[in-house]
Scaffold this motif. Structure first.
Motif, PDB file in Angstrom:
ATOM      1  N   GLY A 125      -6.136  -1.609  -0.016  1.00 62.90           N
ATOM      2  CA  GLY A 125      -5.286  -0.557   0.542  1.00 62.90           C
ATOM      3  C   GLY A 125      -5.644  -0.194   1.977  1.00 62.90           C
ATOM      4  O   GLY A 125      -6.492  -0.838   2.614  1.00 62.90           O
ATOM      5  N   ASN A 169      -1.975   4.410   1.473  1.00 64.32           N
ATOM      6  CA  ASN A 169      -1.221   3.194   1.189  1.00 64.32           C
ATOM      7  C   ASN A 169      -2.006   2.220   0.291  1.00 64.32           C
ATOM      8  O   ASN A 169      -2.817   1.429   0.772  1.00 64.32           O
ATOM      9  CB  ASN A 169      -0.884   2.533   2.541  1.00 64.32           C
ATOM     10  CG  ASN A 169       0.144   1.436   2.398  1.00 64.32           C
ATOM     11  OD1 ASN A 169       0.531   1.077   1.293  1.00 64.32           O
ATOM     12  ND2 ASN A 169       0.569   0.891   3.516  1.00 64.32           N
ATOM     13  N   ASN A 170      -1.756   2.335  -1.007  1.00 62.90           N
ATOM     14  CA  ASN A 170      -2.357   1.395  -1.958  1.00 62.90           C
ATOM     15  C   ASN A 170      -1.454   1.359  -3.198  1.00 62.90           C
ATOM     16  O   ASN A 170      -1.861   1.719  -4.313  1.00 62.90           O
ATOM     17  CB  ASN A 170      -3.782   1.864  -2.325  1.00 62.90           C
ATOM     18  CG  ASN A 170      -4.582   0.802  -3.044  1.00 62.90           C
ATOM     19  OD1 ASN A 170      -4.122  -0.335  -3.196  1.00 62.90           O
ATOM     20  ND2 ASN A 170      -5.772   1.165  -3.507  1.00 62.90           N
ATOM     21  N   PRO A 171      -0.176   0.962  -2.998  1.00 55.09           N
ATOM     22  CA  PRO A 171       0.839   1.149  -4.044  1.00 55.09           C
ATOM     23  C   PRO A 171       0.520   0.483  -5.370  1.00 55.09           C
ATOM     24  O   PRO A 171       0.868   1.017  -6.417  1.00 55.09           O
ATOM     25  CB  PRO A 171       2.110   0.533  -3.435  1.00 55.09           C
ATOM     26  CG  PRO A 171       1.851   0.400  -1.990  1.00 55.09           C
ATOM     27  CD  PRO A 171       0.378   0.340  -1.786  1.00 55.09           C
ATOM     28  N   ASN A 188      -1.666   4.386  -5.077  1.00 54.67           N
ATOM     29  CA  ASN A 188      -2.329   4.950  -3.892  1.00 54.67           C
ATOM     30  C   ASN A 188      -3.705   5.555  -4.193  1.00 54.67           C
ATOM     31  O   ASN A 188      -4.109   6.554  -3.580  1.00 54.67           O
ATOM     32  CB  ASN A 188      -1.444   5.991  -3.189  1.00 54.67           C
ATOM     33  CG  ASN A 188      -0.139   5.391  -2.723  1.00 54.67           C
ATOM     34  OD1 ASN A 188      -0.084   4.210  -2.408  1.00 54.67           O
ATOM     35  ND2 ASN A 188       0.915   6.185  -2.685  1.00 54.67           N
ATOM     36  N   GLY A 245       2.088   9.796   0.595  1.00 52.01           N
ATOM     37  CA  GLY A 245       1.692   8.565  -0.076  1.00 52.01           C
ATOM     38  C   GLY A 245       2.770   7.513   0.122  1.00 52.01           C
ATOM     39  O   GLY A 245       3.931   7.845   0.347  1.00 52.01           O
ATOM     40  N   CYS A 282      -0.932  10.193  -4.543  1.00 54.28           N
ATOM     41  CA  CYS A 282      -2.249   9.537  -4.632  1.00 54.28           C
ATOM     42  C   CYS A 282      -2.845   9.813  -6.011  1.00 54.28           C
ATOM     43  O   CYS A 282      -2.826  10.956  -6.479  1.00 54.28           O
ATOM     44  CB  CYS A 282      -3.156  10.093  -3.528  1.00 54.28           C
ATOM     45  SG  CYS A 282      -4.877   9.627  -3.666  1.00 54.28           S
TER      46      CYS A 282
END
Ligand code: BCO
Length: 338
Positions: free
Chosen positions: A81, A98-100, A104, A134, A140
């Motif tokens: 991410g 940003n870490n879908p 997140n 997010g 998140c």
């Protein structure tokens, strides 16, 4: 020539000469004096600690046995991410978690990335506002659980906690008016992150939930301390003790949410949530950056310092805007406040 200036209910007569003299006095005497005061207090004074030096908002340093470089190296061992920063000409920046693929969640490298982005924002002289959101329609989901499992040693857990407390405390103390745009879920550390912003806007059907109790934990990123300040100790105890789900309506009721955003999917041409959040924030960020930053600084000091220290800080911040360009322009334009 004289200007009639109305301030609140009083009328003052101010001549151009007086304005110029004020400006010169401010630039030559007050500003250097303020700077000198700031310098002399920077090593131990509250003002220096909170507002003067970038990254001085840290809670932990080497005197607390905290080695930032070492902790960063450990966190980088858990990649994935990113934290993306977009600084806009409007003076409003967008920070995206940003870490879908993990809703997140914060990987170790994202924690390091967050600290780096906060450092960049501390140096942003033209900044006025910040929106934290997010990616991919959710806010998140807290710490990345694979990293949490790997850092189960209490010493390492505490180092991660100190790192995140430092980063989020500095985020909240930025001289920018900040808002968390909560869409989808804000869970665990994600819920804590929302409290590191000045305001929270909740989208339709979004949820903020301090799920820590279900994980056998308590907040460790400073979220409990901030939550008590926002909703009071009774409500904080309920939210943490019951791991309650806070929807927008409940959020407004207890003061955790400052506004509710319309669902953008419902109507085709409706404003996006980001546009709505930007419009909401712009009510508070309208005006020159030095004035908006000064507003945030006096509020941070009022929020965190004992009264005599906060009054001294307010005086110092006042000295940076008194007789400044925005102040002189307002005086010259005979602004009235009906
Ligand atoms: C001091 C900090 C304390 C903390 O933050 S502890 C962490 C607290 N957070 C959590 O426990 C969240 C755990 N996750 C969940 O409850 C659910 O995944 C969640 C967020 C409600 C979403 O549910 P769903 O919409 O059904 O989606 P899902 O479960 O299939 O998740 C999609 C993929 O995301 C992953 N994910 C979600 N939250 C994560 C997390 N925190 N760390 C690591 N991975 C996470 C989840 O494993 C799944 O991955 P995959 O598709 O199975 O590979």
């Amino acid at each position: 020539m004289d200007f009639n200036v109305t301030q609140h209910d009083s009328h003052y007569k101010v001549s151009v000469g007086t304005l110029l003299l004020l400006n010169v006095f401010n630039r030559m005497v007050l500003c250097p004096l303020s700077r000198q005061l700031l310098k002399s207090s920077s090593s131990c004074g509250a003002w220096g600690r909170l507002l003067q030096r970038p990254s001085s908002g840290c809670v932990y340093s080497s005197i607390h046995g905290f080695n930032q470089k070492e902790v960063k190296e450990k966190l980088q061992a858990f990649p994935g991410g990113s934290i993306d920063l977009l600084k806009q000409d409007s003076g409003i920046a967008i920070l995206t978690i940003n870490n879908p693929s993990r809703m997140n969640a914060f990987s170790g490298s994202m924690m390091v990335d967050l600290e780096d982005k906060v450092s960049q924002l501390e140096k942003w002289t033209d900044g006025k506002g910040l929106i934290v959101q997010g990616a991919a329609e959710t806010f998140c989901s807290g710490s990345d659980l694979s990293a949490v499992r790997a850092i189960s040693d209490p010493q390492d857990g505490m180092k991660m906690c100190m790192f995140m407390q430092n980063a989020l405390t500095r985020l909240l103390r930025l001289p920018l008016i900040s808002v968390a745009l909560v869409e989808g879920r804000a869970l665990g550390g994600g819920a804590e992150l929302t409290t590191a912003c000045d305001f929270r806007l909740m989208a339709h059907a979004s949820v903020i939930q301090f799920v820590h109790k279900h994980m056998g934990l308590v907040p460790g990123w400073g979220g409990a301390a901030r939550l008590v300040n926002i909703v009071g100790s009774q409500n904080a105890l309920k939210l943490l003790g019951g791991a309650l789900k806070v929807d927008p309506e409940f959020g407004l009721q207890i003061g955790l949410a400052d506004g509710v955003l319309e669902g953008s999917q419902v109507e085709k041409h409706a404003e996006t949530l980001l546009q709505q959040a930007t419009n909401w924030l712009s009510l508070y960020t309208k005006g020159p950056a030095p004035v908006i930053q000064a507003v945030k600084k006096v509020v941070v000091s009022g929020r965190e310092l004992p009264l005599s220290e906060t009054l001294r800080t307010e005086k110092d911040v006042f000295g940076t805007v008194w007789g400044g360009p925005a102040n002189l322009q307002a005086l010259a334009s005979k602004s009235i406040h009906k």
